[in-house]
Design a protein around this motif. Structure first.
Motif, PDB file in Angstrom:
ATOM      1  N   LYS A  28      56.248  50.455 -12.364  1.00 21.24           N
ATOM      2  CA  LYS A  28      55.278  51.067 -13.279  1.00 21.24           C
ATOM      3  C   LYS A  28      55.369  50.417 -14.670  1.00 21.24           C
ATOM      4  CE  LYS A  28      52.974  54.886 -12.605  1.00 21.24           C
ATOM      5  NZ  LYS A  28      52.802  56.103 -11.885  1.00 21.24           N
ATOM      6  N   LEU A  32      52.629  48.243 -16.890  1.00 19.02           N
ATOM      7  CA  LEU A  32      52.235  48.574 -18.264  1.00 19.02           C
ATOM      8  C   LEU A  32      52.355  47.370 -19.204  1.00 19.02           C
ATOM      9  CD1 LEU A  32      53.941  52.060 -18.750  1.00 19.02           C
ATOM     10  CD2 LEU A  32      51.589  51.578 -18.125  1.00 19.02           C
ATOM     11  N   GLN A  33      53.155  46.390 -18.754  1.00 22.38           N
ATOM     12  CA  GLN A  33      53.438  45.253 -19.638  1.00 22.38           C
ATOM     13  C   GLN A  33      52.181  44.467 -20.010  1.00 22.38           C
ATOM     14  OE1 GLN A  33      56.707  42.909 -18.232  1.00 22.38           O
ATOM     15  NE2 GLN A  33      56.681  41.588 -20.032  1.00 22.38           N
ATOM     16  N   LEU A  36      49.851  46.193 -22.467  1.00 18.33           N
ATOM     17  CA  LEU A  36      50.506  46.229 -23.783  1.00 18.33           C
ATOM     18  C   LEU A  36      50.451  44.867 -24.460  1.00 18.33           C
ATOM     19  CD1 LEU A  36      53.602  48.513 -23.115  1.00 18.33           C
ATOM     20  CD2 LEU A  36      51.745  48.956 -24.709  1.00 18.33           C
ATOM     21  N   ARG A 145      42.860  50.333 -23.080  1.00 16.10           N
ATOM     22  CA  ARG A 145      44.140  49.987 -22.444  1.00 16.10           C
ATOM     23  C   ARG A 145      45.210  51.038 -22.735  1.00 16.10           C
ATOM     24  NH1 ARG A 145      43.197  45.096 -20.390  1.00 16.10           N
ATOM     25  NH2 ARG A 145      41.526  44.005 -21.438  1.00 16.10           N
ATOM     26  N   LEU A 146      45.211  51.537 -23.960  1.00 16.28           N
ATOM     27  CA  LEU A 146      46.186  52.583 -24.302  1.00 16.28           C
ATOM     28  C   LEU A 146      45.924  53.854 -23.495  1.00 16.28           C
ATOM     29  CD1 LEU A 146      46.497  52.112 -28.172  1.00 16.28           C
ATOM     30  CD2 LEU A 146      48.172  51.514 -26.425  1.00 16.28           C
ATOM     31  N   ASN A 148      44.684  53.933 -20.519  1.00 15.95           N
ATOM     32  CA  ASN A 148      45.178  53.656 -19.168  1.00 15.95           C
ATOM     33  C   ASN A 148      46.698  53.821 -19.097  1.00 15.95           C
ATOM     34  OD1 ASN A 148      42.736  53.204 -18.041  1.00 15.95           O
ATOM     35  ND2 ASN A 148      42.835  50.972 -18.129  1.00 15.95           N
ATOM     36  N   ILE A 149      47.366  53.340 -20.145  1.00 15.76           N
ATOM     37  CA  ILE A 149      48.832  53.451 -20.177  1.00 15.76           C
ATOM     38  C   ILE A 149      49.236  54.928 -20.195  1.00 15.76           C
ATOM     39  CG2 ILE A 149      50.880  53.019 -21.608  1.00 15.76           C
ATOM     40  CD1 ILE A 149      49.442  50.363 -22.451  1.00 15.76           C
ATOM     41  N   ASP A 158      43.040  56.782 -14.056  1.00 15.99           N
ATOM     42  CA  ASP A 158      42.702  56.027 -15.263  1.00 15.99           C
ATOM     43  C   ASP A 158      41.506  56.579 -16.025  1.00 15.99           C
ATOM     44  OD1 ASP A 158      44.731  54.420 -14.698  1.00 15.99           O
ATOM     45  OD2 ASP A 158      43.538  52.676 -14.086  1.00 15.99           O
TER      46      ASP A 158
END
Lengths: 198, 124
Positions: A28, A32-33, A36, A145-146, A148-149, A158
């Motif tokens: 996971k 996330l990488q 980010l 993107r944030l 989604n994280i 999502d």
């Protein structure tokens, strides 16, 4: 030893489950990488765009202020010229009026051209609007993107975050290279391209 | 010049006003305006236009798609088209050239450049 075997199996099973959980967490975090990293790259780009907007807006405003100051001076000069015409008329110096009127017409023409120059300079609005749309688009990507994280961390789908926001993304149209001063190809090079085609 | 009807296509109302004022100063007073390619095509169905000035980056239908659409219609194959855009990357200019624009100006433009390019396009 044989009495201990079930316990040993249970411990092995627990350890295996624990290892699987740790693997899931690692997977996971790896997922996330990328978002980010991408978000990190987009923040400086958005900042750069916003700085450019600020600089170019200021430069364009100064250009217009220069013209406005010149127009104000010309209007002041014209007022003086009209006073002189008035004096000439009351003193009966009618011969001087024609030259003074010519001077005023010339000043009016210069003022008119300066007003048009201000209008031309207002093109900066279209260019900075595109730069702002570019910056807004980068910020919206980061936001997406944030979200989604956050969704991944909360183990939610999502699209949950989008629903929470309850707003649609504005369709943004822009040239990412729009610039008030820096043209990637100058007009003479463009003319050459069209002349070769012609 | 007197019977030249120009269509100015740009999604920015500010740019449309600037272009229209510049055209009037240059002696072209019959000017129509449209906010994107789709709007322009709709207006061209109603009014005959004999010169188009178009932006590139626009919603709904952008300038490139608009020019491509015009060139695919028999009646607009030789309609003079001038593109006025912020796009100054050479590959973009080449793409516009291939799509069929007759000339190209990068914003911000000067009134002299606009006038000169219109005259060049009209001279063929």
């Amino acid at each position: 030893m044989s009495e201990n075997q079930p316990l040993q199996y249970r411990i092995q099973e627990e350890i295996a489950e624990l290892a699987a959980s740790v693997n899931q967490i690692v997977t996971k975090f790896k997922e996330l990488q990328n978002p980010l990293e991408e978000s990190r790259e987009k923040v400086p780009k958005a900042t750069e765009q916003l700085d450019k907007i600020s600089e170019q807006t200021e430069a364009a405003t100064h250009q217009m202020l220069d013209r406005v100051e010149k127009i104000v001076q010309q209007v002041e000069d014209s007022k003086k010229g009209l006073d002189e015409i008035k004096d000439c008329a009351s003193d009966g110096r009618t011969g001087d009026i024609s030259a003074l009127a010519d001077d005023l017409i010339e000043k009016a023409n210069v003022t008119c051209n300066d007003a048009y120059t201000i209008m031309d300079a207002l093109q900066f609005q279209d260019i900075t609007a595109q730069q702002m749309n570019h910056a807004a688009s980068l910020l919206e990507d980061i936001e997406f993107r944030l979200q989604n994280i956050m969704g991944a961390l909360k183990d939610q789908p999502d699209d949950k975050a989008d629903d929470e926001n309850g707003r649609d993304r504005k369709a943004r149209v822009y040239d990412p290279h729009a610039d008030l001063f820096d043209k990637k190809t100058d007009q003479s090079a463009i003319d050459d391209l069209f002349a070769r085609k012609g | 010049m007197a019977d030249l009807k120009i269509l100015a296509v740009d999604d920015s109302p500010t740019m449309r006003r600037i272009i229209i004022n510049t055209l009037k100063r240059a002696g072209y007073s019959d000017v129509l305006e449209a906010s994107d390619g789709r709007d322009a095509l709709a207006k061209m169905k109603v009014e005959k236009v004999n010169f188009v000035i178009t932006d590139w980056n626009m919603p709904e239908m952008d300038g490139l798609a608009f020019v491509t659409a015009l060139r695919s219609m028999g009646e607009y194959k030789s309609l003079p088209i001038l593109m006025v855009t912020t796009r100054s990357v050479k590959d973009d200019i080449m793409e516009a050239l291939k799509a069929g624009v007759n000339n190209y100006i990068v914003k911000p433009f000067t009134p002299d450049t606009l006038k000169e390019k219109i005259e060049q396009v009209l001279a063929g």
